[in-house]
Each structure stands twice: as C-alpha cells, then as structure tokens.
Design a protein around this motif. Structure first.
Motif: not given
Length: 66
Positions: A6-18, A28-33, A39-42
C-alpha cells in the motif's frame, strides 16, 4: 521503508510465537506496515519469490489452436 502493498509506513517490529513467549527460535524481527498490517522480512520475501517461481514453472500452456 515503504510498504510494497500500500506504500504506507513500515516500522520494525518483533513477532512472537503463538504462546506469546519470546524464545530464540520462536520470534523474529521484521517490518510491519502501520496502514495495512503487511509483514515483511528476508525469509518471507524468499518464500514468496520461491512460490512465484514454482507457480510459473507449473503453469500449463494452452494448446495451440488450429
């Protein structure tokens, strides 16, 4: 970084298990809009590229018309 969806702002976020516990293998650390939640990471990028390659190679070509 701009969101690829969507071309919005991506911020670094930490994602946890269930369970919500931060473990070395469960987070893991990744990017979240912040606009659409994308959600985006490598690893996600690599998996999406791999699925795209598999899809392209598995598509059948339509038979030639006479």
């Amino acid at each position: 970084m701009a969101c690829p969806r969507c071309h919005g702002l991506m911020v670094v976020d930490t994602f946890y298990d269930l369970a919500g516990i931060q473990l070395t293998y469960g987070c893991f650390n990744g990017w979240r809009c912040i606009c659409c939640g994308n959600v985006w990471d490598q690893m996600i990028a690599a998996n999406r590229a791999h699925v795209g390659e598999v899809f392209k190679s598995s598509r059948r070509k339509s038979p030639a018309r006479r």
